[in-house]
Design a protein around this motif. Structure first.
Motif, short mmCIF file in Angstrom:
data_model
loop_
_atom_site.label_atom_id
_atom_site.label_comp_id
_atom_site.label_asym_id
_atom_site.label_seq_id
_atom_site.Cartn_x
_atom_site.Cartn_y
_atom_site.Cartn_z
N PRO A 1 -52.52 29.53 20.29
CA PRO A 1 -52.40 28.14 20.74
C PRO A 1 -53.75 27.44 20.80
N LYS A 2 -53.70 26.13 20.57
CA LYS A 2 -54.92 25.30 20.66
C LYS A 2 -54.80 24.35 21.84
N SER A 3 -55.89 24.21 22.59
CA SER A 3 -56.00 23.13 23.56
C SER A 3 -57.48 22.83 23.77
N VAL A 4 -57.80 21.56 23.94
CA VAL A 4 -59.20 21.22 24.24
C VAL A 4 -59.42 21.20 25.76
N HIS A 5 -58.32 21.41 26.53
CA HIS A 5 -58.43 21.37 27.99
C HIS A 5 -58.52 22.77 28.57
N CYS A 6 -59.56 22.99 29.38
CA CYS A 6 -59.80 24.33 29.90
C CYS A 6 -58.62 24.83 30.75
N GLU A 7 -58.02 23.95 31.55
CA GLU A 7 -56.93 24.42 32.42
C GLU A 7 -55.72 24.84 31.58
#
Ligand code: NAP
Length: 286
Positions: free
Chosen positions: A226-232
């Motif tokens: 999975p990709k996310s730019v948000h650390c949480e």
């Protein structure tokens, strides 16, 4: 972290962090965050234009290189033996490493047989620890497997609850190829994160819809990135190893399979043409 063993004995994390559409400006921070919160597989590609930033983040992270599983992919503009050999060395230089854990052929277009030979040679030379393909569907995967010396270790294809790739997964198992999912959330298409069936199961397990979607694939022995730019969200997406879906829940989610891409078909001639056009205009940083 849980690991899966590839057909050449190399161990690969079952959950990683993908950096498609992570801009070069954000990428160093994102990969550093991902490594800090516990990711040990980073998935990039020549065409994402962020290999240099991935390499920089790895250098700066303090995590020993041998603890990180690094994947990249050869773009179709670099297909064919000579160009692919050169592009492997270019990726190594951009990633600031002397080996890549997994190199994939990004798309089943161009002279991908020549590309595969280049990867086999780089594998034998110790530059690549494992080699494989991406977006190879049943026909092309089977054909390739019958022509190669080193069997592909992985096939990375679009896979999520709406497109489960059940038939392809069976073929992969038959050839000892690990199934890796790209777009495990369908990039949020089809109202993915507010899907009522996912929400219902998520409530029971005190988890999020994203976590249920990842757990479903992991329980089918599919590697997820999975990709996310948000650390949480990175933390949330990693927190999927402390619960299990029941057989009935797995069965319920299986029924969502429409056996159709949420994006496009690799068999659509217009799409193939647009891949070639994209390939011409994309000017990779060396
Ligand atoms: P994806 O992982 O299915 O979805 C990413 C989207 O979901 C982003 O918009 C992200 O937003 C959001 N998201 C992530 N975690 C979330 C959460 N817990 N809750 C709510 N929203 C969340 O899509 P993808 O990036 O296309 O696929 C993953 C990786 O697969 C890629 O990064 C790439 O490495 C690989 N890939 C490979 C191919 C190929 O052809 N081989 C094609 C596509 C992708 P934010 O970033 O804003 O959080």
């Amino acid at each position: 972290m849980k690991y899966i063993t590839l057909n050449n004995g190399v161990k690969m994390p079952k959950l990683g962090y993908g950096v498609y559409q992570v801009t070069p400006e954000e990428c160093v921070r994102c990969v550093e965050d991902a490594l800090r919160v516990g990711y040990r597989l980073i998935d990039t590609a020549q065409s994402y234009d962020n290999e240099y930033e991935v390499g920089k983040a790895i250098q700066q992270s303090g995590v020993p290189r041998q603890h990180i599983f690094l994947t990249t992919k050869i773009w179709m503009a670099n297909s064919g033996y000579e160009k692919a050999c050169q592009s492997i060395d270019d990726s190594l230089r951009r990633l600031q490493t002397d080996y890549i854990d997994l190199m994939l052929i990004h798309q089943p277009f161009g002279d991908y047989y020549g590309t595969y030979r280049a990867m086999e040679d780089a594998y034998k030379a110790g530059k690549l620890r494992a080699i494989g393909v991406s977006n190879f569907f049943g026909d092309r995967l089977v054909d390739l497997c019958h022509t190669v010396e080193v069997m592909p270790a992985v096939d990375q294809v679009e896979t999520h609850i709406f497109h489960q790739q059940q038939q392809l997964s069976t073929i992969m198992k038959r050839y000892g190829v690990v199934h890796e999912a790209w777009g495990p959330f369908a990039e949020g298409r089809k109202n993915f994160f507010i899907n009522p069936a996912l929400q219902k199961i998520a409530t029971v397990h005190h988890k999020t819809t994203a976590q249920i979607a990842l757990r479903f694939l992991l329980q089918k022995d599919i590697v997820v990135i999975p990709k996310s730019v948000h650390c949480e969200r990175m933390i949330q997406n990693l927190d999927v190893f402390d619960f299990s879906l029941t057989a009935e829940e797995m069965q319920r989610l299986k029924r969502f399979d429409s056996d159709d891409s949420a994006f496009f078909s690799h068999y659509d001639p217009d799409m193939v043409e647009s891949f070639y056009r994209l390939s011409e205009v994309r000017n990779l940083r060396i």
